[in-house]
Design an enzyme around this catalytic site. Structure first.
Site, PDB file in Angstrom:
ATOM      1  N   CYS A   2      17.214  29.553  25.322  1.00  0.00           N
ATOM      2  CA  CYS A   2      18.544  29.572  25.937  1.00  0.00           C
ATOM      3  C   CYS A   2      19.358  28.386  25.435  1.00  0.00           C
ATOM      4  CB  CYS A   2      18.404  29.469  27.444  1.00  0.00           C
ATOM      5  SG  CYS A   2      17.275  30.687  28.134  1.00  0.00           S
ATOM      6  N   ARG A  27      21.807  30.989  20.720  1.00  0.00           N
ATOM      7  CA  ARG A  27      20.445  30.777  21.266  1.00  0.00           C
ATOM      8  C   ARG A  27      20.108  31.784  22.344  1.00  0.00           C
ATOM      9  NH1 ARG A  27      18.363  25.721  20.086  1.00  0.00           N
ATOM     10  NH2 ARG A  27      16.980  25.932  21.866  1.00  0.00           N
ATOM     11  N   TRP A  75      18.587  33.820  27.313  1.00  0.00           N
ATOM     12  CA  TRP A  75      17.837  34.878  26.634  1.00  0.00           C
ATOM     13  C   TRP A  75      16.719  35.230  27.600  1.00  0.00           C
ATOM     14  CZ3 TRP A  75      13.038  34.993  23.456  1.00  0.00           C
ATOM     15  CH2 TRP A  75      12.901  36.222  22.812  1.00  0.00           C
ATOM     16  N   ASN A 101      15.388  26.358  30.196  1.00  0.00           N
ATOM     17  CA  ASN A 101      15.027  27.032  28.950  1.00  0.00           C
ATOM     18  C   ASN A 101      13.516  26.981  28.860  1.00  0.00           C
ATOM     19  OD1 ASN A 101      14.806  28.065  26.406  1.00  0.00           O
ATOM     20  ND2 ASN A 101      15.363  26.173  25.362  1.00  0.00           N
ATOM     21  N   GLY A 102      12.868  28.152  28.678  1.00  0.00           N
ATOM     22  CA  GLY A 102      11.408  28.163  28.541  1.00  0.00           C
ATOM     23  C   GLY A 102      10.786  29.134  29.541  1.00  0.00           C
ATOM     24  N   GLU A 485      10.348  41.009   3.433  1.00  0.00           N
ATOM     25  CA  GLU A 485      11.535  40.299   3.930  1.00  0.00           C
ATOM     26  C   GLU A 485      12.764  41.203   3.894  1.00  0.00           C
ATOM     27  OE1 GLU A 485      12.043  37.806   5.576  1.00  0.00           O
ATOM     28  OE2 GLU A 485      14.163  37.355   5.329  1.00  0.00           O
ATOM     29  N   LYS A 489      14.970  42.218   7.273  1.00  0.00           N
ATOM     30  CA  LYS A 489      16.431  42.048   7.367  1.00  0.00           C
ATOM     31  C   LYS A 489      17.096  43.346   7.801  1.00  0.00           C
ATOM     32  CE  LYS A 489      16.955  37.886   6.872  1.00  0.00           C
ATOM     33  NZ  LYS A 489      15.657  37.786   7.495  1.00  0.00           N
ATOM     34  N   GLU A 492      16.234  44.128  11.557  1.00  0.00           N
ATOM     35  CA  GLU A 492      16.833  43.275  12.599  1.00  0.00           C
ATOM     36  C   GLU A 492      18.360  43.326  12.584  1.00  0.00           C
ATOM     37  OE1 GLU A 492      16.014  39.090  12.358  1.00  0.00           O
ATOM     38  OE2 GLU A 492      15.976  39.104  10.191  1.00  0.00           O
ATOM     39  N   HIS A 508      -2.128  55.064  -1.199  1.00  0.00           N
ATOM     40  CA  HIS A 508      -3.203  55.099  -0.177  1.00  0.00           C
ATOM     41  C   HIS A 508      -2.658  55.527   1.178  1.00  0.00           C
ATOM     42  CE1 HIS A 508      -5.899  53.287  -3.066  1.00  0.00           C
ATOM     43  NE2 HIS A 508      -4.973  52.384  -3.332  1.00  0.00           N
ATOM     44  N   LYS A 611      17.819  33.311  18.046  1.00  0.00           N
ATOM     45  CA  LYS A 611      17.657  32.532  16.825  1.00  0.00           C
ATOM     46  C   LYS A 611      16.318  31.795  16.793  1.00  0.00           C
ATOM     47  CE  LYS A 611      18.519  30.915  12.871  1.00  0.00           C
ATOM     48  NZ  LYS A 611      18.311  31.833  11.725  1.00  0.00           N
TER      49      LYS A 611
END
Ligand code: AGP
Length: 616
Positions: A2, A27, A75, A101-102, A485, A489, A492, A508, A611
């Protein structure tokens, strides 16, 4: 994970806090709220959704003047993103407001204890228990809010940054931290607390980082830091060396576009000062550290997401240069598989934010096993480098967009520097070999620049494919993690199914996914480096095309063979094999960004993501 801001001083607290939250909104943006003290009362406004929703609420229901307050963007972890669960949370007696936050890991027992004591809990959150515990602790602490915070923190388990105010003490903000970021902004006649310096860098660039299990009490003219036992703690102020313009969009529509464009400079900055004039690596390591590196028999990389992909790329280089085995472990899996780690293991924790809880907990596990630990991190003073034996910072500058771009390239650069340094101190490469690679690295900023100048074909292709339901990515050798990667991208950002494969793995099973028109993006190895890899990937392209795939080849200038097998060829500069990820990734970043834009999605703040993921 957060955004947190606290202010005490002479300005209007609400303005300072809301502007600070705006810089921290990346955040977390499930809800937002503020609490200020006015005429001995707490005044609270909070609202689900983005910060703009809170501002609309305040516009319709104005708050009084105040010079003391706290604010939060959330968040969600415990309890959904609703008005009721939004922070701040207030104690039952209306005296204390707290933001967090946490995760309070023992909150269930604390909730049960409070309920049994007759407290009526107003939300589903873990944070609310802290508000009530603080209020209950104040009488025992003779009204000392910092002491009440210390008493409360001693009862908490888990990860938390807590910031609170007490309506009876209008010029005081108290904060505490364990396993979660908190910085203090040191002003003239005013002071700040925040989860990130971006919240107050408009007002002051003098700051200090709160350490593990510490409490800070800020007043307009004082900052007092203690440990959880109440013992004074020595602090180390630092100067914030970037201003808000560096964290602003700089003229781009999106932070992500700005950060993609910053990659040449980020790569150059991350190399700067680390290569001596006689082309040796210089990492400020002591003789004792060099001796320890000579004793290393294994390297383990721990990281998450994009950072893990950077580790996978580095594996190929570090093994090639040092002949040391390199394991790349997803941090969230590492400590639960009883890994074989000891004093002769070098564990490298790669993290842009330096606060990813999965990586932090894996780091702690590795340290407990006696491993030597090195952080590769982009955030100075964050928890992971602070808890590592050594750190090699990437200098990508603040990366605001949730999708990691410049951090990825600079993580590869930093990991390569570590690999070359290992080779240098262990003598596994000749000096001229190292010099040759350093010269290649030196040329990479300009090579990345070349790619940035030719992105229009990629954007056009992304817009053309915007209605696709799935995209596959193929790569070999260092191209395999690049394929992963590229797929990440797209997932997300465009919320589209995408999957990266080792091209040789296709036959396979995954080749069953190929049908008419499926876009397949192929990272084509250089025909000059390991031509066998090039030949193999040409075969893979033929296999998928025979089944109707639409092949988009990311191939180097001058590779004319590929043109007859691919539907589209996106050109990148010809570079040595181990350097290719630094140029091949950029078109994939642009592709995903453009695809998300074409789909009308929020590129910088994709749904469900944050983030920095500071919960396990
Ligand atoms: C990458 O685009 C994602 N945002 C995510 O995978 C990220 O790389 C991961 O969460 C690790 O974050 P860190 O580098 O801050 O530890």
């Amino acid at each position: 994970m957060c955004g947190i801001v606290g202010y005490v001083g002479s300005k209007q607290a609400l303005d300072v806090i809301v502007n600070g939250l705006r810089r921290l909104e990346y955040r977390g943006y499930d809800s937002a709220g503020v609490a200020i003290i006015s005429d001995g009362a707490l005044v609270v406004r909070k609202k689900a959704g983005k910060l703009a929703n809170l501002e609309t609420l305040i516009g319709s229901d104005p708050m009084p003047d105040s010079t003391t307050g706290i604010g939060h963007t959330r968040w969600a972890t415990h309890g959904g993103p609703t008005d009721r669960n939004a922070h701040p949370h207030v104690s039952e007696d209306g005296r204390v407001a707290v933001i967090h936050n946490g995760i309070i890991e023992n909150f269930a027992g604390l909730r049960a204890e409070l309920t049994a004591a007759g407290v009526v809990l107003a939300s589903e959150t873990d944070t609310e228990v802290v508000a009530h515990l603080l209020a209950h602790s104040l009488p025992e602490a003779d009204g000392d809010l910092a002491e009440a915070m210390r008493r409360t923190c001693r009862r908490l388990e888990g990860a938390f940054t807590l910031v609170c105010i007490d309506r009876t003490q209008p010029d005081l903000v108290v904060a505490a931290r364990r396993n979660s970021p908190l910085v203090v902004g040191l002003g003239e006649g005013e002071n700040f607390v925040a989860s990130d310096v971006a919240a107050f860098v408009d007002h002051t660039r003098s700051a200090l980082e709160l350490g593990q299990d510490q409490v800070v009490a800020i007043r307009p003219d004082s900052v007092v830091v203690t440990d959880f036992a109440g013992e004074p703690v020595e602090t180390r102020p630092f100067h914030v060396d970037w201003d808000t313009s560096a964290a602003e969009k700089g003229g781009y529509d999106l932070y992500m576009l700005k950060e993609i464009a910053e990659q040449p400079r980020a790569v150059a900055d991350s190399l700067r000062g680390r290569i001596s004039k006689d082309h040796r690596i210089q990492l400020d390591a002591s003789e004792a550290e060099d001796a320890a590196l000579r004793a290393v028999t294994k390297v383990v990389v721990i990281a998450c997401g994009t950072a893990a992909h950077a580790g996978m790329v580095a594996k190929y280089a570090i093994e090639h240069w040092t002949r040391l085995p390199v394991e790349v472990e997803l941090a969230s899996e590492f400590r639960y598989r009883d890994p074989i780690v000891g004093p002769d293991t070098l564990v490298i924790a790669i993290s842009q934010s330096g606060e990813t809880m999965d990586t932090l907990m894996a780091l702690r596990h590795a340290k407990a096993q006696g491993a030597k630990t090195l952080a590769i991190c982009n955030t100075v003073g964050s928890t992971i480098p602070r808890e590592s034996d050594a750190v090699l910072y990437t200098y990508a500058g603040p990366e605001i967009s949730v999708a990691s771009t410049k951090a990825f390239l600079t993580q590869i650069i930093a990991a390569y520097l570590v690999g070359l340094y290992l080779a240098q101190v262990r003598g596994s490469m000749f000096e001229d070999e190292i010099r040759g690679i350093l010269e290649e690295l030196d040329s990479m900023p300009s090579k990345v620049d070349l790619v940035l100048d030719t992105t229009e074909p990629v954007r056009a292709l992304a817009r053309e494919l915007a209605s696709s339901t799935s995209v596959l990515f193929l790569g070999r050798h260092v191209g395999f993690p690049v394929a992963l990667e590229g797929a990440l991208k797209l997932k997300e950002l465009a919320y589209m199914h995408a999957e990266g494969f080792a091209a040789g793995e296709l036959k396979h099973g995954p080749i069953a996914l190929i049908e008419e028109g499926v876009p397949v993006i192929v990272i084509v190895p250089s025909p000059r480096g390991r031509s066998v890899l090039h030949d193999k990937i040409v075969s893979n392209i033929q296999e998928v095309r025979a089944r109707g795939a639409r092949v988009i080849a990311i191939a180097e200038e001058g590779d004319e063979v590929i043109a007859e097998f691919a539907d589209h060829v996106i050109r990148i500069p010809a570079v040595p094999t181990l350097m290719q990820p630094l140029v091949a990734t950029v078109p994939l970043q642009v592709f995903a960004c453009e695809m998300a834009t074409a789909r009308g999605l929020d590129v910088d703040q994709p749904r469900n993501l944050a983030k920095s993921v500071t919960v396990e």
